[in-house]
Design a protein around this motif. Structure first.
Motif, PDB file in Angstrom:
ATOM      1  N   SER A 194      -0.614  -4.046   5.253  1.00  0.00           N
ATOM      2  CA  SER A 194      -1.355  -4.267   4.029  1.00  0.00           C
ATOM      3  C   SER A 194      -2.846  -4.165   4.275  1.00  0.00           C
ATOM      4  N   GLU A 195      -3.590  -4.022   3.203  1.00  0.00           N
ATOM      5  CA  GLU A 195      -5.051  -4.016   3.293  1.00  0.00           C
ATOM      6  C   GLU A 195      -5.563  -5.364   2.801  1.00  0.00           C
ATOM      7  N   SER A 246       0.469  -0.056   5.236  1.00  0.00           N
ATOM      8  CA  SER A 246       1.635   0.200   4.393  1.00  0.00           C
ATOM      9  C   SER A 246       2.622  -0.943   4.484  1.00  0.00           C
ATOM     10  N   ASP A 281       1.272  -6.041  -6.305  1.00  0.00           N
ATOM     11  CA  ASP A 281       0.397  -5.642  -5.208  1.00  0.00           C
ATOM     12  C   ASP A 281      -0.300  -6.888  -4.674  1.00  0.00           C
ATOM     13  N   HIS A 304      -9.055   3.660   2.195  1.00  0.00           N
ATOM     14  CA  HIS A 304      -8.493   2.469   1.555  1.00  0.00           C
ATOM     15  C   HIS A 304      -7.017   2.649   1.204  1.00  0.00           C
ATOM     16  N   ASN A 305      -6.264   1.593   1.541  1.00  0.00           N
ATOM     17  CA  ASN A 305      -4.827   1.537   1.279  1.00  0.00           C
ATOM     18  C   ASN A 305      -4.020   2.569   2.057  1.00  0.00           C
ATOM     19  N   GLU A 306      -4.653   3.199   3.049  1.00  0.00           N
ATOM     20  CA  GLU A 306      -3.936   4.165   3.875  1.00  0.00           C
ATOM     21  C   GLU A 306      -4.113   3.873   5.363  1.00  0.00           C
ATOM     22  N   THR A 334       0.842  -1.184   0.000  1.00  0.00           N
ATOM     23  CA  THR A 334       0.000   0.000   0.000  1.00  0.00           C
ATOM     24  C   THR A 334       0.871   1.224   0.000  1.00  0.00           C
TER      25      THR A 334
END
Length: 569
Positions: free
Chosen positions: A52-53, A254, A441, A226-228, A8
Motif C-alpha cells: 500500500s501507499e 499493491s 481504498d 504514486h500507487n505503483e 493500489t
C-alpha cells in the motif's frame, strides 16, 4: 500503530516494495529446493512489496505500520533497534544522563547531517517534537508527547542547550521514554523544508508528498510513481552509511496479493509480507516462508455513535455488541484464513506484553475465545432479547430476528480482510443479523474510521513500545487513533462519562508506584472491554516470504522492518 494498509493498482510484473522481516525460524518439513524459486540477479537492489501507499511519509503524521517501515529506513532518531530487537543509541552519543528523580534526560548528540548535507543539531529535535505535539500539526500521535512537561505557553520542555546537547524534562518518570525516542513520531524533520512547503500552515505534510524530500535516514526517496512504485537510494550522509549494504530499495505498491505472489514466484520480488489466503498452506511448505512474533491484536471496532444503537440505553448497546462478539468464530478465522498459528484473543492486550515491572500484564481473559461462534447462539439471542429483539427458530439452526438488524462493516481492500469479513458475516447470519461488507481504498478507509463514518470496522494495532498504556491510550477522547469515537459527540446510547477513562490514562502516565500503575491499567482495560466496542479476534504474528539469497534485514516486535544492512547474493 495501525496494522496493514492500502489498496493500489498493480501495473507491472516487475515491482518493488518494502517489508522484510528477519529472525524467524525456517520451516523444517516439505521444503522446496532453491531451484524451484526464481531469483533476481541484481545484488544492489532489494525488491519488496509494501502492499500500500501510506497516507503520509512525514514521520510525525504517519500512523500505519507500512508507513512506519518506510520511516525507519528514511529517518532516524536518538535511538533505534538492532538486529536482535535491542534498543540502541543512534544519533544519541551513548546513553543519556538521567536525573536522580528520573525526570530529566540530557542527550549528547553525535555529529550528523541531513541528506542535503546541512548539519542536524539538537535544535532540529526541539523543533520536530514541538511540531508533532502541536494541535495545528494534527498528528494522530500527538498524545505521546504528554509524557514531556510543558512550559506556560504550552510548548514542550525540550531545550537545545547547544548544537549537540538536548535536555528533556518529563512530567513524571517514564520507563519507556527511550523506546519513544526510537519511534517514528519522535524522529527529526527538516524545519526549512517543512515551512517552505506549508507557508500558511494548512498542509503540514506537504514537504514529504513527492520524491526528493530531505531526510536523515539510510535511504532517500528518489522516484515515486504514486500507487505503483517507489525507489529509495542510499543516503551517503546517513550517520552509519559505511555499513549500509544495499544500494537501492524498490517498493511495489499493491494490495493485489494474487499478482504480488505471482511476481514473487517469478523472481521479480525478493520479499513479500502477505500471501493470498488460498496459497498459504502451499507457501508454508517452502523454506522461504517465515513467521515471527509481534505484539499486536487484530480486532473489530464498533462505532459507539452508530445509528444502529439508536433508542437503546448504553447498557443495551453494549449487550448488542457483546452478542455479536459471541457469534464470531475466532478459531475458524485463524485456522482457515490467517493460518499461521495465531493465538486466539480473549482480551485486547496480547499475552506477551510486559507489565513494566518485570512480569506479563495479561490476567484472565474476558471471554472464552475457543467457544465463540454458533455454539453461543442462545446466549447471544438472550442478550439481544434484553435489547428488545425477538427471534423465530427457522428449524435449521438459524434464526430470524425482529425487528431486522443490519450492520455495515468496512475494511480496506485485501484478500485476507475480505475473507475474515465474510466469515463474520456468516456467523452473524445464524441469528438473523444482516451484515453488509464495504471495501474501501486505504486513505478513504482511514478517514472514515477516524471520522466515525461506519457501523463496524476492521482494525488492527501493533504496539509502538512494550507497555500496556500504548494500547489503552489510543482510546482517549482526544486521541487521533480513537476510531470507536469514545467520548466524541456523545449520543445517548454511547458509553457515558468517558472522561473517567481519560482520567485513568492521565493517572497511569504519572503513577510512579509500579503495582498501582499496573492496577490502574487493568482498570482501564476492564472499562474498555465492558463497552464491547473493541472486539479482539486474534493476536498478531508476522508472516513473510524472502528469497534464500537475501539476508540481513530484520524486524522488531512492533512491526518495523529494517533493510539498510541487507545483503543479496
Amino acid at each position: 500503530m495501525k496494522k496493514r494498509l492500502i489498496s493500489t493498482l498493480l501495473v507491472a510484473a516487475m515491482a518493488v516494495s518494502l517489508v522484510a522481516c528477519g529472525g524467524g525460524d525456517k520451516k523444517d518439513a516439505a521444503k522446496k529446493s532453491d531451484s524451484e524459486s526464481k531469483k533476481s540477479t541484481n545484488t544492489d537492489v532489494l525488491n519488496i512489496n509494501l502492499a500500500s501507499e501510506p497516507a503520509h511519509l512525514d514521520p510525525a503524521l504517519n500512523s500505519s505500520v507500512d508507513g512506519g517501515c518506510l520511516a525507519v529506513n528514511s529517518f532516524v532518531g536518538l535511538y533505534t533497534y538492532d538486529k536482535d530487537g535491542k534498543l540502541v543509541p543512534a544519533l544519541s552519543d551513548g546513553e543519556p544522563e538521567i536525573s536522580e528523580d528520573k525526570t530529566t534526560y540530557t542527550f549528547k548528540l553525535i555529529k550528523s547531517k541531513w541528506s542535503d548535507g546541512s548539519e542536524l543539531t539538537a535544535k532540529d529535535f526541539a523543533y520536530s517534537w514541538n511540531r508533532a505535539a502541536a494541535e495545528a500539526t494534527a498528528s494522530d500521535y500527538s498524545y505521546l508527547f504528554d509524557v514531556i512537561d510543558k512550559n506556560d505557553d504550552g510548548t514542550l520542555k525540550v531545550t537545545a542547550d547547544d548544537d549537540y546537547t538536548l535536555t528533556v524534562q518529563l512530567a513524571s518518570p517514564c520507563a519507556y521514554f527511550l523506546d519513544l525516542c526510537a519511534f517514528p513520531t519522535f524522529m527529526p524533520v527538516p524545519q526549512a523544508s517543512v515551512e517552505a512547503a506549508d507557508k500558511d500552515g494548512s498542509n503540514p505534510g506537504a514537504w514529504a508528498q513527492e520524491a526528493g524530500f530531505v531526510c536523515n535516514g539510510a535511504y532517500t526517496l528518489d522516484k515515486w510513481s504514486h500507487n505503483e512504485s517507489m525507489v529509495y537510494v542510499k543516503n551517503d550522509n546517513y550517520y552509519d552509511a559505511k555499513n549500509v549494504t544495499m544500494k537501492e530499495l524498490h517498493f511495489m505498491l499493491s494490495d493485489d496479493m494474487t499478482a504480488v505472489y505471482a511476481a514473487y514466484n517469478s523472481g521479480d520480488l525478493d520479499f513479500i509480507d502477505e500471501v493470498p489466503t488460498d496459497e498459504i498452506a502451499k507457501a508454508k511448505e517452502s523454506d522461504e516462508f517465515h513467521v515471527i512474533d509481534t505484539l499486536g491484536t487484530y480486532y473489530v471496532a464498533f462505532n459507539v455513535n452508530s445509528e444502529m444503537f439508536k433508542d437503546k440505553t448504553p447498557e443495551q448497546a453494549a449487550k448488542m455488541r457483546e452478542a455479536m462478539s459471541l457469534m464470531i468464530d475466532r478459531k475458524y478465522i485463524v485456522e482457515t484464513v490467517a493460518q499461521t498459528d495465531q493465538k486466539l484473543a480473549n482480551s485486547f492486550i496480547p499475552a506477551l506484553v510486559a507489565d513494566g515491572n518485570g512480569g506479563k500484564f495479561k490476567k484472565d481473559g474476558y471471554f472464552d475465545a475457543e467457544k465463540t461462534g454458533a455454539d453461543n447462539a442462545k446466549e447471544a439471542i438472550k442478550l439481544l432479547e434484553d435489547c428488545g429483539y425477538t427471534f423465530k427458530d427457522n428449524g435449521d439452526g438459524s434464526y430470524k430476528i425482529s425487528p431486522a438488524l443490519t450492520v455495515n462493516y468496512i475494511l480496506n481492500t485485501m484478500d485476507s480482510h475480505q475473507k475474515i469479513a465474510e466469515a463474520i458475516q456468516q456467523d452473524l447470519a445464524v441469528i438473523g443479523i444482516d451484515m453488509k461488507i464495504s471495501s474501501e481504498d486505504w486513505n478513504v478507509f482511514l478517514e472514515d474510521r477516524k471520522q466515525g463514518k461506519y457501523d463496524v470496522a476492521r482494525e488492527g494495532w501493533l504496539l509502538d513500545y512494550d507497555d500496556p498504556i500504548n494500547m489503552l491510550e489510543i482510546f482517549t477522547t482526544d486521541s487521533g487513533n480513537n476510531d470507536p469515537q469514545f467520548g466524541k459527540d456523545v449520543k445517548s446510547w454511547a458509553p457515558q462519562n468517558w472522561d473517567k477513562y481519560d482520567e485513568l490514562i492521565k493517572q497511569i502516565r504519572v503513577e510512579t508506584d509500579s503495582d498501582k500503575r499496573i492496577d490502574l491499567m487493568h482498570q482501564a482495560e476492564d472499562m474498555l472491554m465492558d463497552t464491547w466496542a473493541v472486539v479482539p479476534l486474534y493476536e498478531y504474528n508476522d508472516m513473510y516470504m524472502e528469497k534464500s539469497n537475501v539476508s540481513g534485514d530484520y524486524a522488531n516486535l512492533f512491526g518495523m522492518k529494517y533493510f539498510m544492512y541487507t545483503t543479496k547474493k
